[in-house]
Design a protein around this motif. Sequence first.
Motif, PDB file in Angstrom:
ATOM      1  N   MET A   8      48.017   7.359 -56.860  1.00  0.00           N
ATOM      2  CA  MET A   8      46.652   7.275 -56.337  1.00  0.00           C
ATOM      3  C   MET A   8      45.700   8.020 -57.255  1.00  0.00           C
ATOM      4  O   MET A   8      45.959   9.159 -57.643  1.00  0.00           O
ATOM      5  CB  MET A   8      46.569   7.862 -54.920  1.00  0.00           C
ATOM      6  N   SER A   9      44.593   7.365 -57.612  1.00  0.00           N
ATOM      7  CA  SER A   9      43.548   8.036 -58.381  1.00  0.00           C
ATOM      8  C   SER A   9      42.822   9.034 -57.479  1.00  0.00           C
ATOM      9  O   SER A   9      42.774   8.877 -56.260  1.00  0.00           O
ATOM     10  CB  SER A   9      42.578   7.011 -58.964  1.00  0.00           C
ATOM     11  N   ASP A  10      42.251  10.058 -58.110  1.00  0.00           N
ATOM     12  CA  ASP A  10      41.585  11.142 -57.385  1.00  0.00           C
ATOM     13  C   ASP A  10      40.185  11.314 -57.977  1.00  0.00           C
ATOM     14  O   ASP A  10      39.971  12.117 -58.878  1.00  0.00           O
ATOM     15  CB  ASP A  10      42.419  12.418 -57.521  1.00  0.00           C
ATOM     16  N   HIS A  11      39.231  10.530 -57.469  1.00  0.00           N
ATOM     17  CA  HIS A  11      37.891  10.467 -58.043  1.00  0.00           C
ATOM     18  C   HIS A  11      36.827  10.868 -57.027  1.00  0.00           C
ATOM     19  O   HIS A  11      37.014  10.714 -55.824  1.00  0.00           O
ATOM     20  CB  HIS A  11      37.585   9.034 -58.502  1.00  0.00           C
ATOM     21  N   SER A  54      34.991   5.267 -53.348  1.00  0.00           N
ATOM     22  CA  SER A  54      35.606   6.495 -53.826  1.00  0.00           C
ATOM     23  C   SER A  54      35.891   7.435 -52.658  1.00  0.00           C
ATOM     24  O   SER A  54      35.304   8.514 -52.538  1.00  0.00           O
ATOM     25  CB  SER A  54      34.727   7.204 -54.867  1.00  0.00           C
ATOM     26  N   PRO A  55      36.822   7.080 -51.765  1.00  0.00           N
ATOM     27  CA  PRO A  55      37.185   7.974 -50.663  1.00  0.00           C
ATOM     28  C   PRO A  55      37.959   9.190 -51.176  1.00  0.00           C
ATOM     29  O   PRO A  55      38.433   9.201 -52.314  1.00  0.00           O
ATOM     30  CB  PRO A  55      38.069   7.090 -49.778  1.00  0.00           C
ATOM     31  N   TYR A  56      38.086  10.192 -50.332  1.00  0.00           N
ATOM     32  CA  TYR A  56      38.774  11.426 -50.687  1.00  0.00           C
ATOM     33  C   TYR A  56      40.283  11.169 -50.731  1.00  0.00           C
ATOM     34  O   TYR A  56      40.921  10.874 -49.714  1.00  0.00           O
ATOM     35  CB  TYR A  56      38.442  12.513 -49.682  1.00  0.00           C
ATOM     36  N   ALA A  57      40.861  11.286 -51.923  1.00  0.00           N
ATOM     37  CA  ALA A  57      42.234  10.868 -52.146  1.00  0.00           C
ATOM     38  C   ALA A  57      43.235  11.613 -51.257  1.00  0.00           C
ATOM     39  O   ALA A  57      44.201  11.019 -50.766  1.00  0.00           O
ATOM     40  CB  ALA A  57      42.606  11.065 -53.613  1.00  0.00           C
ATOM     41  N   TRP A  58      43.013  12.911 -51.021  1.00  0.00           N
ATOM     42  CA  TRP A  58      44.033  13.693 -50.329  1.00  0.00           C
ATOM     43  C   TRP A  58      44.104  13.348 -48.843  1.00  0.00           C
ATOM     44  O   TRP A  58      45.185  13.395 -48.248  1.00  0.00           O
ATOM     45  CB  TRP A  58      43.773  15.179 -50.543  1.00  0.00           C
ATOM     46  N   VAL A 108      45.158  10.910 -61.831  1.00  0.00           N
ATOM     47  CA  VAL A 108      45.676  12.258 -61.725  1.00  0.00           C
ATOM     48  C   VAL A 108      44.606  13.130 -61.080  1.00  0.00           C
ATOM     49  O   VAL A 108      43.446  12.752 -60.988  1.00  0.00           O
ATOM     50  CB  VAL A 108      46.056  12.861 -63.101  1.00  0.00           C
ATOM     51  N   THR A 109      45.023  14.325 -60.681  1.00  0.00           N
ATOM     52  CA  THR A 109      44.115  15.320 -60.119  1.00  0.00           C
ATOM     53  C   THR A 109      43.713  16.318 -61.188  1.00  0.00           C
ATOM     54  O   THR A 109      44.560  16.795 -61.949  1.00  0.00           O
ATOM     55  CB  THR A 109      44.807  16.048 -58.953  1.00  0.00           C
ATOM     56  N   CYS A 110      42.434  16.638 -61.240  1.00  0.00           N
ATOM     57  CA  CYS A 110      41.943  17.692 -62.131  1.00  0.00           C
ATOM     58  C   CYS A 110      41.837  18.982 -61.318  1.00  0.00           C
ATOM     59  O   CYS A 110      40.996  19.077 -60.412  1.00  0.00           O
ATOM     60  CB  CYS A 110      40.587  17.308 -62.705  1.00  0.00           C
ATOM     61  N   PRO A 111      42.651  19.996 -61.615  1.00  0.00           N
ATOM     62  CA  PRO A 111      42.688  21.207 -60.786  1.00  0.00           C
ATOM     63  C   PRO A 111      41.852  22.349 -61.348  1.00  0.00           C
ATOM     64  O   PRO A 111      42.249  23.519 -61.259  1.00  0.00           O
ATOM     65  CB  PRO A 111      44.178  21.570 -60.833  1.00  0.00           C
ATOM     66  N   THR A 112      40.681  22.031 -61.919  1.00  0.00           N
ATOM     67  CA  THR A 112      39.962  23.077 -62.637  1.00  0.00           C
ATOM     68  C   THR A 112      38.516  23.298 -62.211  1.00  0.00           C
ATOM     69  O   THR A 112      38.003  24.408 -62.349  1.00  0.00           O
ATOM     70  CB  THR A 112      39.949  22.785 -64.151  1.00  0.00           C
ATOM     71  N   MET A 113      37.817  22.285 -61.721  1.00  0.00           N
ATOM     72  CA  MET A 113      36.397  22.458 -61.422  1.00  0.00           C
ATOM     73  C   MET A 113      36.063  22.027 -60.003  1.00  0.00           C
ATOM     74  O   MET A 113      35.656  22.833 -59.178  1.00  0.00           O
ATOM     75  CB  MET A 113      35.552  21.687 -62.450  1.00  0.00           C
ATOM     76  N   ARG A 114      36.241  20.751 -59.720  1.00  0.00           N
ATOM     77  CA  ARG A 114      35.956  20.265 -58.364  1.00  0.00           C
ATOM     78  C   ARG A 114      36.904  20.917 -57.357  1.00  0.00           C
ATOM     79  O   ARG A 114      36.542  21.146 -56.199  1.00  0.00           O
ATOM     80  CB  ARG A 114      36.110  18.739 -58.361  1.00  0.00           C
ATOM     81  N   TYR A 115      38.124  21.203 -57.790  1.00  0.00           N
ATOM     82  CA  TYR A 115      39.100  21.903 -56.951  1.00  0.00           C
ATOM     83  C   TYR A 115      39.568  23.159 -57.684  1.00  0.00           C
ATOM     84  O   TYR A 115      39.869  23.109 -58.878  1.00  0.00           O
ATOM     85  CB  TYR A 115      40.358  21.059 -56.705  1.00  0.00           C
ATOM     86  N   HIS A 116      39.696  24.251 -56.950  1.00  0.00           N
ATOM     87  CA  HIS A 116      40.362  25.434 -57.498  1.00  0.00           C
ATOM     88  C   HIS A 116      41.871  25.182 -57.478  1.00  0.00           C
ATOM     89  O   HIS A 116      42.398  24.577 -56.550  1.00  0.00           O
ATOM     90  CB  HIS A 116      40.027  26.661 -56.646  1.00  0.00           C
TER      91      HIS A 116
END
Length: 326
Positions: free
Chosen positions: A34-37, A48-52, A71-79
């Motif tokens: 699943m894309s995480d956008h 663009s719904p919330y992937a989680w 993939v998930t980016c774990p650096t800005m939008r999410y800690h």
Amino acid sequence: MRIGYTLMTEQTGPNDLVRYAAGAERAGFAFEVMSDHYSPWLAEQGHSPYAWSVLGAVTQVTERAELMTFVTCPTMRYHPAVVAQKAATIQALSGGRFTLGLGAGENLNEHVVGRGWPGANVRHDMLAEAVQIIGGLFDSSDGGYFSYEGTHFRVDSAKLWDLPETRMPIGVAVSGAQSVRRFAPVADAMIAVEPKADLAREWDAARPGPASRKIAQLPVSWGTDRDAAVKRAHEQFRWFAGGWKVNAELPGPAGFAGATQFVREDDVAGSIPCGPDVEPIVEGVREFAKAGFTDVALIQIGGDQQDGFLDFAEKELLPALAGESA
């Protein structure tokens, strides 16, 4: 070669994504990514719904298929500490079927929190710290608390209170030798979108232990009318032609529309299998197999085309791909 199905949040709403996830498992796909956008690439995609949240629902309508963020980016939008909590929850809900796919992100999704968009080297530094934090939280949550102080992140006495029975694997997206050397030693799987044999070889050479999974993604535009399939691929997926060095930098759908205004339908059809035939898709998967990849997740372009594609995959495509790898 294991064949997966992509739950593409940019082209489908949350309820249909959950329905397609169940359908993909019934059709015989081995895994689902699943894309995480926060935003679609192009306005024509329209979702663009919330992937989680969607992934949580998907865990309850599937039983066998492995699940993964791609993939998930774990650096800005999410800690990264919050990503670790989310990943632990999905792994528990899925009964150990989840792989956490991580990447350095795109401006498209990360600028929305107002922190700007750093250069590629800084983004890789941030991702490296995030991988340390996520791993540290899983390692220390057998009773202790985890703290961390790095250049980009701090964690203060954090603990994952609901741990899954099985720790989820971590995959990291790479695009060249620099990212391979940095992340192969600390990841369980490689993620990439181009069939480059050098990536696979360098990945296995850079990490300890046996060869790991190498997971790719292949867009297709299946449809009984090839001309319509080509038009749909051009309308919704012409952004794909830009390559990741470009795609990571543009800030929104308007930017992608402008950057791709001169991409022709023939350009898209030359790089994406379009139409009703099995063989072009098999050939696309074959290229990844030759390059040393172990898994390919297919993207069916067009949110309203998924039911037909899943029927085609069950009856024709997956049997053909099984024969290819037999």
